[in-house]
Every structure is written in C-alpha cells, then in structure tokens.
Design a protein around this motif. Structure first.
Motif, short mmCIF file in Angstrom:
data_model
loop_
_atom_site.label_atom_id
_atom_site.label_comp_id
_atom_site.label_asym_id
_atom_site.label_seq_id
_atom_site.Cartn_x
_atom_site.Cartn_y
_atom_site.Cartn_z
N GLY A 124 0.27 1.55 48.28
CA GLY A 124 0.61 1.83 49.66
C GLY A 124 -0.52 2.58 50.33
O GLY A 124 -1.43 3.09 49.68
N THR A 125 -0.47 2.66 51.64
CA THR A 125 -1.50 3.35 52.40
C THR A 125 -0.94 4.67 52.91
O THR A 125 0.11 4.70 53.55
N LEU A 126 -1.66 5.73 52.59
CA LEU A 126 -1.30 7.07 53.06
C LEU A 126 -2.24 7.40 54.22
O LEU A 126 -3.47 7.36 54.06
N THR A 127 -1.67 7.67 55.39
CA THR A 127 -2.46 8.03 56.56
C THR A 127 -2.14 9.47 56.91
O THR A 127 -0.97 9.83 57.06
N ILE A 128 -3.17 10.28 57.03
CA ILE A 128 -3.01 11.71 57.31
C ILE A 128 -3.73 12.02 58.60
O ILE A 128 -4.91 11.72 58.75
N ALA A 129 -3.00 12.61 59.56
CA ALA A 129 -3.60 13.04 60.82
C ALA A 129 -3.68 14.56 60.83
O ALA A 129 -2.68 15.23 60.57
N VAL A 130 -4.86 15.09 61.09
CA VAL A 130 -5.06 16.54 61.12
C VAL A 130 -5.33 16.96 62.55
O VAL A 130 -6.24 16.44 63.19
N THR A 131 -4.52 17.90 63.04
CA THR A 131 -4.71 18.44 64.38
C THR A 131 -4.71 19.96 64.31
O THR A 131 -4.14 20.55 63.40
N GLN A 132 -5.35 20.54 65.29
CA GLN A 132 -5.32 22.00 65.44
C GLN A 132 -5.15 22.28 66.91
O GLN A 132 -5.97 21.84 67.72
N GLY A 133 -4.07 22.95 67.26
CA GLY A 133 -3.77 23.21 68.66
C GLY A 133 -3.56 21.94 69.45
O GLY A 133 -3.83 21.88 70.64
N GLY A 134 -3.09 20.87 68.79
CA GLY A 134 -2.82 19.61 69.45
C GLY A 134 -4.01 18.68 69.54
O GLY A 134 -3.88 17.53 69.94
N ALA A 135 -5.21 19.17 69.16
CA ALA A 135 -6.41 18.34 69.22
C ALA A 135 -6.78 17.85 67.82
O ALA A 135 -6.65 18.59 66.83
N PRO A 136 -7.26 16.61 67.70
CA PRO A 136 -7.65 16.08 66.38
C PRO A 136 -8.84 16.86 65.81
O PRO A 136 -9.71 17.31 66.56
N VAL A 137 -8.85 16.99 64.48
CA VAL A 137 -9.93 17.70 63.79
C VAL A 137 -10.74 16.68 62.99
O VAL A 137 -10.24 16.11 62.03
N ALA A 138 -11.97 16.45 63.40
CA ALA A 138 -12.86 15.51 62.71
C ALA A 138 -13.59 16.22 61.57
O ALA A 138 -13.85 17.43 61.63
N GLY A 139 -13.87 15.47 60.51
CA GLY A 139 -14.65 16.00 59.39
C GLY A 139 -13.90 16.96 58.49
O GLY A 139 -14.53 17.68 57.71
N GLU A 140 -12.58 16.99 58.58
CA GLU A 140 -11.78 17.89 57.74
C GLU A 140 -11.57 17.26 56.37
O GLU A 140 -11.17 16.10 56.26
N SER A 141 -11.83 18.02 55.31
CA SER A 141 -11.66 17.53 53.95
C SER A 141 -10.21 17.72 53.52
O SER A 141 -9.61 18.78 53.75
N ILE A 142 -9.64 16.68 52.91
CA ILE A 142 -8.25 16.69 52.45
C ILE A 142 -8.25 16.39 50.96
O ILE A 142 -8.75 15.35 50.53
N PHE A 143 -7.69 17.30 50.16
CA PHE A 143 -7.60 17.10 48.72
C PHE A 143 -6.25 16.48 48.40
O PHE A 143 -5.22 16.91 48.91
N LEU A 144 -6.23 15.44 47.55
CA LEU A 144 -5.00 14.75 47.15
C LEU A 144 -4.72 15.05 45.69
O LEU A 144 -5.26 14.39 44.80
N ALA A 145 -3.89 16.06 45.43
CA ALA A 145 -3.49 16.37 44.06
C ALA A 145 -2.62 15.24 43.55
O ALA A 145 -1.82 14.68 44.28
N GLY A 146 -2.77 14.88 42.31
CA GLY A 146 -2.03 13.77 41.75
C GLY A 146 -2.85 12.50 41.79
O GLY A 146 -2.61 11.57 41.04
N ALA A 147 -3.85 12.46 42.67
CA ALA A 147 -4.76 11.32 42.73
C ALA A 147 -6.15 11.75 42.28
O ALA A 147 -6.99 10.92 41.98
N GLY A 148 -6.38 13.07 42.28
CA GLY A 148 -7.69 13.59 41.90
C GLY A 148 -8.78 13.14 42.85
O GLY A 148 -9.89 12.86 42.43
N ALA A 149 -8.47 13.05 44.12
CA ALA A 149 -9.42 12.53 45.09
C ALA A 149 -9.41 13.39 46.35
O ALA A 149 -8.49 14.17 46.58
N SER A 150 -10.45 13.22 47.13
CA SER A 150 -10.54 13.86 48.44
C SER A 150 -10.90 12.80 49.46
O SER A 150 -11.59 11.83 49.15
#
Length: 181
Positions: free
Chosen positions: A127-153
């Motif tokens: 399946g496809t996991l889509t994650i949207a990161v916002t701060q104060g309602g604005a999108p945050v570009a270049g944010e690193s997301i760690f996926l525990a259980g997948a061992g990936a970022s």
C-alpha cells in the motif's frame, strides 16, 4: 501453607478458576479507526458499529475499540464534516483497521488475523503511505520522516508531502519529535 488434601484441592480448583477467568479476559478482537477530512485528522467523530457507539476519535482522528462477536457489521463515523458508513465482516481472532475519508465519502477496511504469519503479511498487496507535514497550517518542505517498522526515512517535497510504498503492517512515523502510528 497446610498440606491437608482439602487445601491442595482448593488451591488446584482456585488456580483452574483463575486460568478460566484470565482466558475469558483475553483481549477481544479490535477495531482501529482513523477519520480524516481534507487531509486532516477529525477529532471527536462518533464511531458506531451496528448502531452501538464505541466512542469518539482522539485528536489524531483515531479510536481503538474492542469488537465482540463475529459476522457482518455496519461501521458509521459521524462528525460535523459529514458521515460515512461501510460494511465489513470479521470473525473471532481477527483485527479490523478502517481509514475513513469523510470528505470523499470513502472508507478503506482491512481485516486480518491476529496470528497472521510473516509469509501471509508478505504475500499481501503493498500500500501507499502518504504523509503531509504542516506547521501553522503551512506545508513544511524538506522535513525528514522516520518510519519505524520499515527501517526507512523519507523526506517531504515542496508541498510538504512524502509518499512511500510499504507492505501491509503497522508502522510508526516520527516527524520533529511528533509520533503517530
């Protein structure tokens, strides 16, 4: 402790009773619901199964509840953003995950065994996991997301979105010290 035969019999009967009670209190089958609208979690949405309220979603749009019995069920999620209803069938020993997109009037349901083997999980469709990161309602570009259980970022794009394809399973994401399952 006495070595009297009646005392030993009582202890054996008591231990057997405790085993029965602990077996009966084994965790029931579970329903995990996530409610979203326009890409955001929906808190305080009422979740019902067969007309019985299981509670309201938390701030992250989730609700974890026990399912009792088995067979065909009707799941309804109601919030100020709207209402969605779907049917699913689950037997004893199965877990149910439901992701509701209230604004799209869509519910995605996954029913699987508590004792699902690794080979069963690997054979399941990815399946496809889509994650949207916002701060104060604005999108945050270049944010690193760690996926525990997948061992990936993964890293968010210019619109604050990161997408990754994963096998079926449970994953924990961590973004700037914020964690979500």
């Amino acid at each position: 402790m006495s070595s009297h035969p009646a005392s030993r019999t009582f202890i054996k009967v008591f231990c057997f009773y405790c085993l029965l009670v602990s077996g009966a209190s084994y965790a029931a089958d579970e329903l995990l619901v996530y409610a979203f609208s326009e890409g955001r979690p929906v808190p305080n949405a009422n979740v019902e199964v067969d007309g019985l309220s299981l509670g309201q979603t938390a701030a992250d749009g989730s609700l974890l509840a026990d399912l009792i019995g088995d067979g065909a069920r009707t799941l309804t999620i109601t919030s100020p953003e709207g209402s969605v209803t779907t049917r699913f069938s689950a037997a004893s020993g199965q877990l149910v995950d439901a992701v509701a997109q209230i604004d799209e009037d869509a519910v995605f349901v996954d029913v699987y065994s508590q004792a699902e083997s690794v080979s069963d999980r690997k054979a399941a469709a990815e399946g496809t996991l889509t994650i949207a990161v916002t701060q104060g309602g604005a999108p945050v570009a270049g944010e690193s997301i760690f996926l525990a259980g997948a061992g990936a970022s993964v890293t968010t794009d210019a619109s604050g979105v990161a997408t990754v394809t994963l096998p079926r399973g449970r994953y924990r994401t961590q973004v700037a010290e914020q964690t979500a399952n």
